[in-house]
Design an enzyme around this catalytic site. Structure first.
Site, short mmCIF file in Angstrom:
data_model
loop_
_atom_site.label_atom_id
_atom_site.label_comp_id
_atom_site.label_asym_id
_atom_site.label_seq_id
_atom_site.Cartn_x
_atom_site.Cartn_y
_atom_site.Cartn_z
N THR A 1 -2.12 13.15 9.14
CA THR A 1 -1.73 14.46 8.60
C THR A 1 -1.37 15.34 9.78
O THR A 1 -2.25 15.65 10.60
CB THR A 1 -2.91 15.10 7.83
OG1 THR A 1 -3.29 14.23 6.78
CG2 THR A 1 -2.50 16.44 7.24
N LEU B 1 -3.60 8.93 13.33
CA LEU B 1 -4.10 9.68 14.50
C LEU B 1 -4.53 11.09 14.11
O LEU B 1 -4.17 11.57 13.03
CB LEU B 1 -2.99 9.72 15.56
CG LEU B 1 -2.61 8.32 16.11
CD1 LEU B 1 -1.25 8.34 16.79
CD2 LEU B 1 -3.68 7.81 17.07
N PRO B 2 -5.30 11.76 15.00
CA PRO B 2 -5.86 13.06 14.61
C PRO B 2 -4.82 14.15 14.32
O PRO B 2 -4.95 14.87 13.33
CB PRO B 2 -6.72 13.45 15.81
CG PRO B 2 -7.04 12.16 16.50
CD PRO B 2 -5.85 11.28 16.28
N LYS C 1 -8.30 22.21 8.64
CA LYS C 1 -7.14 21.71 9.39
C LYS C 1 -5.89 21.76 8.51
O LYS C 1 -4.83 22.24 8.92
CB LYS C 1 -7.41 20.26 9.83
CG LYS C 1 -6.18 19.58 10.42
CD LYS C 1 -6.34 18.07 10.61
CE LYS C 1 -4.98 17.45 10.91
NZ LYS C 1 -5.02 16.02 11.15
N LYS D 1 1.88 16.95 1.24
CA LYS D 1 0.44 16.87 1.53
C LYS D 1 -0.17 18.26 1.74
O LYS D 1 -1.21 18.60 1.16
CB LYS D 1 0.24 15.99 2.77
CG LYS D 1 -1.09 16.11 3.46
CD LYS D 1 -2.11 15.17 2.93
CE LYS D 1 -3.47 15.47 3.53
NZ LYS D 1 -4.54 14.70 3.02
P1 NAD Z 1 -10.73 9.86 13.31
O1 NAD Z 1 -10.92 10.89 14.38
O2 NAD Z 1 -11.91 9.18 12.73
O3 NAD Z 1 -9.72 8.72 13.84
C1 NAD Z 1 -8.64 8.95 14.71
C2 NAD Z 1 -8.63 7.81 15.73
O4 NAD Z 1 -7.47 7.96 16.56
C3 NAD Z 1 -9.86 7.80 16.65
O5 NAD Z 1 -10.51 6.56 16.55
C4 NAD Z 1 -9.25 8.04 18.04
O6 NAD Z 1 -9.95 7.35 19.06
C5 NAD Z 1 -7.85 7.51 17.85
N1 NAD Z 1 -6.89 8.01 18.84
C6 NAD Z 1 -6.69 9.28 19.24
N2 NAD Z 1 -5.68 9.33 20.14
C7 NAD Z 1 -5.25 8.05 20.31
C8 NAD Z 1 -4.25 7.46 21.11
N3 NAD Z 1 -3.49 8.18 21.93
N4 NAD Z 1 -4.08 6.10 21.03
C9 NAD Z 1 -4.86 5.37 20.20
N5 NAD Z 1 -5.83 5.88 19.42
C10 NAD Z 1 -6.03 7.20 19.48
O7 NAD Z 1 -9.88 10.61 12.17
P2 NAD Z 1 -9.69 10.13 10.64
O8 NAD Z 1 -10.71 10.79 9.79
O9 NAD Z 1 -9.51 8.64 10.61
O10 NAD Z 1 -8.30 10.86 10.31
C11 NAD Z 1 -7.06 10.35 10.78
C12 NAD Z 1 -5.94 11.16 10.15
O11 NAD Z 1 -6.04 11.06 8.73
C13 NAD Z 1 -6.01 12.65 10.49
O12 NAD Z 1 -4.69 13.11 10.69
C14 NAD Z 1 -6.64 13.27 9.25
O13 NAD Z 1 -6.26 14.61 9.05
C15 NAD Z 1 -6.07 12.36 8.16
N6 NAD Z 1 -6.90 12.30 6.93
C16 NAD Z 1 -8.25 12.12 7.02
C17 NAD Z 1 -9.01 12.06 5.84
C18 NAD Z 1 -10.50 11.86 5.90
O14 NAD Z 1 -11.16 12.03 4.86
N7 NAD Z 1 -11.08 11.50 7.03
C19 NAD Z 1 -8.37 12.15 4.59
C20 NAD Z 1 -6.98 12.28 4.54
C21 NAD Z 1 -6.25 12.35 5.73
#
Ligand code: NAD
Length: 301
Positions: A94, A65-66, A244, A169
């Site tokens: 994260t 999740l975000p 972030k 992390k």
């Molecule tokens: P993203 O925004 O693409 O995905 C998050 C998903 O969570 C979305 O599809 C959203 O609709 C869903 N969501 C939000 N609230 C919700 C709820 N209450 N119930 C169900 N679904 C819900 O983000 P991402 O890029 O996939 O990143 C996810 C996590 O991974 C973050 O914490 C980010 O910091 C971490 N991260 C991302 C990357 C990257 O390169 N994108 C790398 C390492 C870590």
């Protein structure tokens, strides 16, 4: 084969859930966004009507999740009391260390074993199943989570007790943000001093200035291995996500009373870059702001 609830099927979670399906697990998936659900369905996940429905009768719950507020509300409102108490709860998002520790404490009070397991590696690694997981929680929790996480990654490392995965992390990413900014400054100065940048790379990559930011992720196009710099800084790790993580690191440093001036400087630089329209570019694009050649995407030809 385990039955796993996967909540949060965005850029990262979508590929991760697909890899669990490929490994033979049965996935009950939920996301608030329709396109994410469509993709998950196409990858062989069962779609649940809510997170609470997804976690019924599962062996494991994985969330991606975000931010901390989403993690806290999903676990409090949809997971605790609805998932079986013998299901291992794994949060891969994260988030801030304090929320991770708080939610894990609440999980324990509700009879669950929970771990924080944030990842290193971006969307490509999530799709390829080559993430690195840093796991915080008990030895028992780590053992149970490992069996699931190893299907989505190349390394699963036990960092310590609750919140330690998040701590590892953000410390790693604070170091990454600071070394990238310093690497960009060094290239910008080298250019101003009349050095050929390939020659500077050849020297510094074998000298004491060497770092991952220089040799594996060089911010200069055409120098070193192929990196986002060679694709106009598209793909890779978005500067907004680096910001972030730096904010999380600075919050944690404040709370812990740690002196982190380089991390603070990196946060300020990335904030300025995001404010100037760089948020969606790879984080190595900050070199364009440092050498004063930055053109925001909206103004690109
Ligand atoms: P993203 O925004 O693409 O995905 C998050 C998903 O969570 C979305 O599809 C959203 O609709 C869903 N969501 C939000 N609230 C919700 C709820 N209450 N119930 C169900 N679904 C819900 O983000 P991402 O890029 O996939 O990143 C996810 C996590 O991974 C973050 O914490 C980010 O910091 C971490 N991260 C991302 C990357 C990257 O390169 N994108 C790398 C390492 C870590």
């Amino acid at each position: 084969m385990a039955r796993v609830a996967f909540i949060g099927l965005g850029n990262m979670g979508g590929g991760m859930a697909a890899n669990l399906v490929k490994a033979g697990h049965e996935i009950a998936a939920f996301d608030l966004a329709e396109p994410a659900l469509e993709r998950a369905r196409g990858n062989g996940c069962e779609i649940a009507a809510s997170a609470g429905e997804a976690v019924a009768g599962v062996d494991a719950v994985v969330t991606m999740l975000p931010a901390g507020k989403h993690v806290a509300s999903v676990y409090r409102d949809e997971v605790f009391g609805k998932a079986p108490t013998n299901a291992i709860l794994i949060d891969c998002s994260t988030i801030d260390v304090a929320t991770a520790r708080q939610v894990e404490e609440e999980a324990a009070a509700a009879g669950y074993v929970m771990v924080d397991a944030p990842v290193s590696g971006g969307i490509a690694a999530a799709d390829a199943g080559t993430l690195t997981f840093m796991v915080g929680g008990s030895g028992d929790g780590f053992g149970k989570a490992q069996a699931i996480l190893e299907k989505m990654g190349k390394a699963v490392i036990h960092a310590g007790g609750a919140g330690s995965g998040q701590a590892a992390k953000i410390c790693n990413n604070m170091l990454l943000g600071a070394t990238m900014a310093a690497t960009c400054e060094a290239f910008a100065l080298a250019e101003k001093l009349g050095l050929d940048l390939q020659t500077f790379y050849d020297i510094s990559s074998k000298a004491s200035g060497q770092s991952w930011s220089m040799t594996s992720y060089c911010p200069v196009p055409g120098v070193g291995p192929e990196t986002p710099a060679d694709r106009n800084y598209e793909g890779g790790f978005a500067a907004a996500l680096m910001l972030k993580d730096l904010r999380l690191a600075m919050d944690a440093a404040k709370e812990a009373g740690a002196y982190t001036p380089m991390g603070g400087e990196a946060e300020e630089l990335y904030q300025r870059f995001v404010d100037r329209g760089g948020g969606t570019k790879d984080f190595s694009a900050i070199i364009k702001m440092i050498d004063d050649s930055w053109v925001p995407p909206a103004d690109e030809e």
